[in-house]
Design an enzyme around this catalytic site. Structure first.
Site, mmCIF file in Angstrom:
data_model
loop_
_atom_site.group_PDB
_atom_site.id
_atom_site.type_symbol
_atom_site.label_atom_id
_atom_site.label_comp_id
_atom_site.label_asym_id
_atom_site.label_seq_id
_atom_site.Cartn_x
_atom_site.Cartn_y
_atom_site.Cartn_z
ATOM 1 N N LYS A 216 0.802 -1.193 0.000
ATOM 2 C CA LYS A 216 0.000 0.000 0.000
ATOM 3 C C LYS A 216 0.846 1.258 0.000
ATOM 4 O O LYS A 216 0.386 2.349 -0.341
ATOM 5 C CB LYS A 216 -0.880 0.010 1.257
ATOM 6 C CG LYS A 216 -1.844 -1.132 1.343
ATOM 7 C CD LYS A 216 -2.612 -1.053 2.693
ATOM 8 C CE LYS A 216 -3.392 -2.301 2.949
ATOM 9 N NZ LYS A 216 -3.994 -2.316 4.302
ATOM 10 N N GLY A 217 2.105 1.142 0.427
ATOM 11 C CA GLY A 217 2.912 2.322 0.732
ATOM 12 C C GLY A 217 3.083 3.321 -0.403
ATOM 13 O O GLY A 217 3.265 4.511 -0.157
ATOM 14 N N GLU B 128 7.925 2.549 -6.334
ATOM 15 C CA GLU B 128 8.122 2.049 -4.969
ATOM 16 C C GLU B 128 8.126 3.202 -3.977
ATOM 17 O O GLU B 128 8.550 4.310 -4.299
ATOM 18 C CB GLU B 128 9.482 1.328 -4.879
ATOM 19 C CG GLU B 128 9.394 -0.175 -5.008
ATOM 20 C CD GLU B 128 8.909 -0.857 -3.730
ATOM 21 O OE1 GLU B 128 8.263 -0.214 -2.877
ATOM 22 O OE2 GLU B 128 9.189 -2.056 -3.597
ATOM 23 N N ASP B 129 7.678 2.938 -2.758
ATOM 24 C CA ASP B 129 7.705 3.955 -1.714
ATOM 25 C C ASP B 129 9.126 4.155 -1.186
ATOM 26 O O ASP B 129 9.704 5.226 -1.302
ATOM 27 C CB ASP B 129 6.732 3.605 -0.576
ATOM 28 C CG ASP B 129 6.902 2.181 -0.030
ATOM 29 O OD1 ASP B 129 7.795 1.436 -0.501
ATOM 30 O OD2 ASP B 129 6.127 1.805 0.872
ATOM 31 N N ASP C 214 14.880 0.005 1.270
ATOM 32 C CA ASP C 214 15.704 -0.080 2.477
ATOM 33 C C ASP C 214 16.831 -1.079 2.204
ATOM 34 O O ASP C 214 17.884 -0.714 1.683
ATOM 35 C CB ASP C 214 14.822 -0.484 3.655
ATOM 36 C CG ASP C 214 15.568 -0.482 4.971
ATOM 37 O OD1 ASP C 214 16.675 0.067 5.026
ATOM 38 O OD2 ASP C 214 15.050 -1.038 5.955
ATOM 39 N N PHE D 124 13.502 5.154 10.932
ATOM 40 C CA PHE D 124 12.251 4.640 10.382
ATOM 41 C C PHE D 124 11.292 5.817 10.201
ATOM 42 O O PHE D 124 11.145 6.649 11.091
ATOM 43 C CB PHE D 124 11.640 3.604 11.330
ATOM 44 C CG PHE D 124 10.552 2.783 10.707
ATOM 45 C CD1 PHE D 124 10.849 1.701 9.902
ATOM 46 C CD2 PHE D 124 9.213 3.095 10.929
ATOM 47 C CE1 PHE D 124 9.848 0.942 9.313
ATOM 48 C CE2 PHE D 124 8.195 2.338 10.351
ATOM 49 C CZ PHE D 124 8.518 1.262 9.546
ATOM 50 N N VAL D 125 10.664 5.898 9.043
ATOM 51 C CA VAL D 125 9.824 7.062 8.738
ATOM 52 C C VAL D 125 8.382 6.669 8.436
ATOM 53 O O VAL D 125 8.095 5.505 8.122
ATOM 54 C CB VAL D 125 10.396 7.878 7.551
ATOM 55 C CG1 VAL D 125 11.724 8.506 7.916
ATOM 56 C CG2 VAL D 125 10.518 7.010 6.295
ATOM 57 N N ASP E 215 3.270 3.734 6.533
ATOM 58 C CA ASP E 215 2.500 3.527 7.769
ATOM 59 C C ASP E 215 3.352 3.022 8.919
ATOM 60 O O ASP E 215 4.488 2.591 8.750
ATOM 61 C CB ASP E 215 1.416 2.476 7.514
ATOM 62 C CG ASP E 215 2.002 1.059 7.436
ATOM 63 O OD1 ASP E 215 3.030 0.884 6.745
ATOM 64 O OD2 ASP E 215 1.447 0.143 8.058
ATOM 65 N N ARG F 169 -0.686 7.025 7.083
ATOM 66 C CA ARG F 169 -0.451 7.103 5.630
ATOM 67 C C ARG F 169 -0.935 8.436 5.065
ATOM 68 O O ARG F 169 -0.499 8.864 4.010
ATOM 69 C CB ARG F 169 -1.201 5.968 4.912
ATOM 70 C CG ARG F 169 -0.692 4.563 5.263
ATOM 71 C CD ARG F 169 -1.317 3.553 4.310
ATOM 72 N NE ARG F 169 -1.182 2.181 4.770
ATOM 73 C CZ ARG F 169 -0.124 1.402 4.548
ATOM 74 N NH1 ARG F 169 0.920 1.874 3.918
ATOM 75 N NH2 ARG F 169 -0.102 0.162 4.992
HETATM 76 P P1 5GP Z 1 13.374 -3.541 1.840
HETATM 77 O O1 5GP Z 1 12.935 -4.859 1.274
HETATM 78 O O2 5GP Z 1 14.012 -2.640 0.817
HETATM 79 O O3 5GP Z 1 14.268 -3.725 3.052
HETATM 80 O O4 5GP Z 1 12.083 -2.830 2.431
HETATM 81 C C1 5GP Z 1 11.165 -2.193 1.614
HETATM 82 C C2 5GP Z 1 9.794 -2.125 2.239
HETATM 83 O O5 5GP Z 1 9.853 -2.036 3.680
HETATM 84 C C3 5GP Z 1 9.135 -0.837 1.785
HETATM 85 O O6 5GP Z 1 8.418 -1.029 0.572
HETATM 86 C C4 5GP Z 1 8.245 -0.490 2.962
HETATM 87 O O7 5GP Z 1 6.999 -1.154 2.834
HETATM 88 C C5 5GP Z 1 8.990 -1.027 4.158
HETATM 89 N N1 5GP Z 1 9.814 0.027 4.792
HETATM 90 C C6 5GP Z 1 11.158 0.169 4.727
HETATM 91 N N2 5GP Z 1 11.571 1.238 5.433
HETATM 92 C C7 5GP Z 1 10.448 1.811 5.936
HETATM 93 C C8 5GP Z 1 10.215 2.977 6.750
HETATM 94 O O8 5GP Z 1 11.118 3.744 7.158
HETATM 95 N N3 5GP Z 1 8.913 3.248 7.080
HETATM 96 C C9 5GP Z 1 7.870 2.456 6.670
HETATM 97 N N4 5GP Z 1 6.645 2.809 7.064
HETATM 98 N N5 5GP Z 1 8.057 1.350 5.888
HETATM 99 C C10 5GP Z 1 9.324 1.039 5.536
#
Ligand code: 5GP
Length: 191
Positions: A57-58, A113-114, A117, A166-167, A173, A179
């Site tokens: 959803k992000g 993508e939102d 990380d 973390f944001v 969310d 959101r």
């Molecule tokens: P990755 O697989 O790159 O480690 O993580 C990506 C997903 O983790 C993002 O699409 C998001 O849903 C979630 N995520 C990563 N960092 C954050 C953050 O700082 N805040 C939030 N709300 N979600 C995050």
């Protein structure tokens, strides 16, 4: 209405909630950056009608604004994924909860993508989409967390590099909340 805290004025959050920390990227900054990304995509995709894929959803807020900043005929589709487990850290093991409606064969796909990380979610998604034979596949991520990537994914379009905290907000969310914040701030938990 909250204003960006650039002038040192006391910042009043949109929602009265102690879990909301300092603003990381303000509303105006987001708006300006998306206008620029829209211009770049408009220029790069001249003569092609991109298919924007939103990862729910992000990314839903970002995608809505980005789509309107692109001055080309385009289509949108949505997919929902969930990481296994409820941890805030990605495992990279992703389950598709809602798949796309549109066939990607021969399409010019932009994966929206939102936040990237570790990059593990993106690695999984890119591989999954590439297997569907699109004519091209680019990634547009609003946020990339500095220095955390475990994979070397090519990100053609990036909104902002952000520090480790973390944001939340602007689609992101904590426990399905926040959101609707029009800006992005640090999470000061517990929510
Ligand atoms: P990755 O697989 O790159 O480690 O993580 C990506 C997903 O983790 C993002 O699409 C998001 O849903 C979630 N995520 C990563 N960092 C954050 C953050 O700082 N805040 C939030 N709300 N979600 C995050």
């Amino acid at each position: 209405m909250p204003t960006d805290p650039a002038d040192g004025a006391v910042f009043v959050h949109h929602i009265d909630e102690p879990a909301l920390g300092p603003v990381v990227v303000g509303e105006e900054q987001i708006r300006d950056r998306i206008a620029t990304l829209g211009d770049e995509i408009t220029r790069d995709y001249q003569g092609r009608a991109p298919l924007l894929i939103c990862v729910l959803k992000g990314a839903f807020v970002f995608m809505a604004d980005l789509a309107r900043a692109i001055r080309l005929p385009l289509e949108v589709d949505f997919m929902a994924v969930s990481s296994y487990g409820a941890s805030t850290k990605s495992s990279g093991v992703v389950r598709i909860v809602k798949d796309l409606d549109i066939d990607l064969t021969g399409r010019h796909v932009i994966l929206v993508e939102d936040i990237v990380d570790s990059g593990l979610t993106l690695t999984y998604l890119r591989r999954n989409l590439a297997a569907r034979q699109p004519a091209s596949l680019d990634v547009c991520a609003l946020f990339v967390r500095q220095g955390n990537q475990k994979t070397q994914e090519e990100l053609r379009y990036v909104g902002f590099e952000i520090p480790p905290a973390f944001v939340l907000g602007y689609g992101l969310d904590v426990g399905e909340r926040f959101r609707n914040l029009p800006y992005v701030c640090e999470f000061q938990g517990p929510a």
